[in-house]
Design an enzyme around this catalytic site. Sequence first.
Site, PDB file in Angstrom:
ATOM      1  N   GLU A 146      -1.184  -6.162   8.942  1.00 55.99           N
ATOM      2  CA  GLU A 146      -0.556  -4.633   9.963  1.00 55.99           C
ATOM      3  C   GLU A 146      -0.889  -5.321  11.333  1.00 55.99           C
ATOM      4  OE1 GLU A 146       0.743  -0.519   7.428  1.00 55.99           O
ATOM      5  OE2 GLU A 146      -0.383  -0.863   9.503  1.00 55.99           O
ATOM      6  N   ASP A 170      -0.713  -6.565  -0.669  1.00 57.91           N
ATOM      7  CA  ASP A 170      -1.206  -5.357   1.085  1.00 57.91           C
ATOM      8  C   ASP A 170      -2.781  -5.347   0.991  1.00 57.91           C
ATOM      9  OD1 ASP A 170       0.308  -4.971   3.040  1.00 57.91           O
ATOM     10  OD2 ASP A 170       1.217  -3.187   1.923  1.00 57.91           O
ATOM     11  N   GLU A 179       9.866  -3.512  10.436  1.00 54.58           N
ATOM     12  CA  GLU A 179      10.110  -2.288  10.232  1.00 54.58           C
ATOM     13  C   GLU A 179      10.876  -0.669  11.445  1.00 54.58           C
ATOM     14  OE1 GLU A 179       8.233   0.789   7.289  1.00 54.58           O
ATOM     15  OE2 GLU A 179       7.250  -0.377   7.341  1.00 54.58           O
ATOM     16  N   ASP A 230       0.951  -1.256   0.077  1.00 48.94           N
ATOM     17  CA  ASP A 230      -0.076  -0.269  -0.131  1.00 48.94           C
ATOM     18  C   ASP A 230       0.534   1.614  -0.098  1.00 48.94           C
ATOM     19  OD1 ASP A 230       0.798   0.110   2.428  1.00 48.94           O
ATOM     20  OD2 ASP A 230      -1.442   0.122   3.760  1.00 48.94           O
TER      21      ASP A 230
END
Length: 287
Positions: free
Chosen positions: A138, A106, A204, A67
Amino acid sequence: MTHAHAAADSSQASTTLYGGAQNRRITVRDLAAAKERGEKWPMLTAYDAVTAAVFDETGIPVLLVGDSAGNCHLGYDTTVPVTLDQMAMLSAAVVRGTRRALVVGDLPFGSYQEGPTQALRSATRLVKDAGVGAVKLEGGERSLAQTELLVSAGIPVMSHLGLTPQSVNTMGYRVQGRGEEDAHRLLRDAKAAQDAGAFAVVLELVPAELAAEVTRCLHIPTIGIGAGPECDAQVLVWTDMAGLTGGRVPRFVKQYAALRDALGGAAAAFAADVAQGAFPAAEHTFH
């Protein structure tokens, strides 16, 4: 399982991810085998068929239709506005442009937060309509139920921890996992994602020492972006990697080309030829 099937599985599991055989798609089993033998591998983002084909021919084993397209190609300031329709279109283009890479799509913000049923509906669309081989979402513990349902339905799930861009309005852009409490929370999230069936975890903006510990604790691959050298794989947004992004790039990015300068130079040369009447020349003209 027959001996022939066992031999085929063994052959698949032993395939080198980067620069290996080009006659079939990489699978999540290949990534698990790479973890076992200690092979590090690269992942890049891709958002269109042409670029994806270049990376696929280069031997990049996993392509993420992130994304991050919102920032890189659609002109948004964050990934939050990206829609499932947009992700389906971009993912389908990347799948059409590739033959070997595992394509991961995503799940954008708002397409799975309501719960497992919404997550399954969204992921099913990317798998059926776009043809991706896996999806990414996520969160660790907060996305536990979604991950479990998708995996039980036969959809491979890549988890994303640390800085999660869809939560930028609450966490900002900063390193995650600093401090003992935050580090323990991230490690719990990683283990929860693994226990729920995720086949890999993106880390990340995580301190290198914490990312190394997570990598040691998990039997599934970790994929770092700003998470140090000890992760099993590394990913970059391709426009950052190739020097196409304008302005300042994050500290963790290494630019391997200067495509922004090259593309600007090509456009300027074309414009000058047109203005001076040098293009089209005789060799570009039909009679």
